[in-house]
Design an enzyme around this catalytic site. Structure first.
Site, mmCIF file in Angstrom:
data_model
loop_
_atom_site.group_PDB
_atom_site.id
_atom_site.type_symbol
_atom_site.label_atom_id
_atom_site.label_comp_id
_atom_site.label_asym_id
_atom_site.label_seq_id
_atom_site.Cartn_x
_atom_site.Cartn_y
_atom_site.Cartn_z
ATOM 1 N N GLU A 79 23.705 -32.218 -13.073
ATOM 2 C CA GLU A 79 24.813 -33.136 -12.828
ATOM 3 C C GLU A 79 25.538 -33.500 -14.124
ATOM 4 O OE1 GLU A 79 25.919 -33.727 -9.968
ATOM 5 O OE2 GLU A 79 24.222 -33.016 -8.752
ATOM 6 N N ARG A 89 25.296 -42.993 3.077
ATOM 7 C CA ARG A 89 25.545 -42.434 4.411
ATOM 8 C C ARG A 89 24.391 -42.727 5.350
ATOM 9 N NH1 ARG A 89 24.018 -37.812 6.740
ATOM 10 N NH2 ARG A 89 23.188 -36.988 4.784
ATOM 11 N N CYS A 142 20.229 -40.791 -5.722
ATOM 12 C CA CYS A 142 20.256 -39.857 -6.863
ATOM 13 C C CYS A 142 21.289 -40.296 -7.895
ATOM 14 C CB CYS A 142 20.557 -38.442 -6.375
ATOM 15 S SG CYS A 142 19.250 -37.714 -5.362
ATOM 16 N N HIS A 166 19.671 -31.748 -9.520
ATOM 17 C CA HIS A 166 19.430 -31.592 -8.086
ATOM 18 C C HIS A 166 18.799 -30.222 -7.807
ATOM 19 C CE1 HIS A 166 22.178 -34.964 -6.624
ATOM 20 N NE2 HIS A 166 21.095 -35.069 -5.869
#
Length: 214
Positions: A79, A89, A142, A166
């Site tokens: 990232e 979500r 995350c 990830h």
């Protein structure tokens, strides 16, 4: 001896396992003369940062690399950026689901990783591991923990290098998800070991393409 802290999350979202913890715990205890500290972090907003900060204060590592699951991604993605925003979500493992909330009210809009992200991707590819730079860590735990790690470094330990990686599903997680990509644990461990070596050896990142059109 220098120390690198590598964290992995516990299972979430109905999964029985999390490839992050499963892979992190298989890492060697020492890489290139550097001690590798392996810890599990709860997939929970706020508490994950509390746990991480406790470890950082106790161990005072030189580098922290947080690892998480990105189901649907086919490769190991390093990232680039964490944003100061929680927008869940799904609920976390404590049933919390913050929406449009700042992680730290006094914090900047975003932090860039201080790891040599493009060199990590280059070295993983050279080792035969599918890898790429990612420009979004999402808005779940995350991104939350990546932002938290970089915020800690900015406020308390400027020499601390920090970032997030990830990883894909493990094959056993895709039995009922036949269209989803996966990666074996051995391959993930090889990729993580490779990028840790890069973090140890590379001070200044390489300048080469790693962007995306959209």
């Amino acid at each position: 001896m220098k120390k690198i802290l590598v964290t992995g999350f516990d299972p979430f979202g109905g999964e029985a396992i999390n490839p992050a913890t499963e892979s992190v715990k298989q890492l060697p205890d020492e890489i290139l003369g550097v001690q590798i500290l392996k810890r599990e972090i709860p997939t929970v907003f706020d508490r994950s940062i509390d746990v991480l900060y406790g470890i950082l204060k106790e161990e005072q590592p030189d580098v922290v690399i947080c690892v998480g699951q990105a189901g649907g991604r086919p490769n190991i993605t390093v990232e680039r950026i964490a944003i100061n925003q929680d927008d869940a979500r799904i609920p976390d493992n404590d049933g919390k689901q913050p929406i449009d909330r700042s992680i730290f009210e006094e914090g900047p809009a975003a932090y860039f990783s201080t790891l040599p992200i493009k060199a990590m991707v280059r070295d993983m590819k050279e080792a035969g591991i599918p890898a790429a730079v990612s420009n979004t860590a999402g808005t779940f735990v995350c991104n939350h923990i990546m932002y938290g790690a970089l915020h800690y470094a900015a406020l308390h330990q400027p020499s601390l290098k920090a970032g997030f990686v990830h990883i894909p599903y493990l094959p056993m997680q895709t039995v009922d998800k036949p269209t989803m990509p996966s990666m074996s644990r051995d391959e993930i461990v090889k990729g993580l070991t490779t990028l840790i070596k890069t973090a140890i050896q590379v001070e200044e990142d390489v300048k080469e393409t790693g962007g995306a059109v959209c």
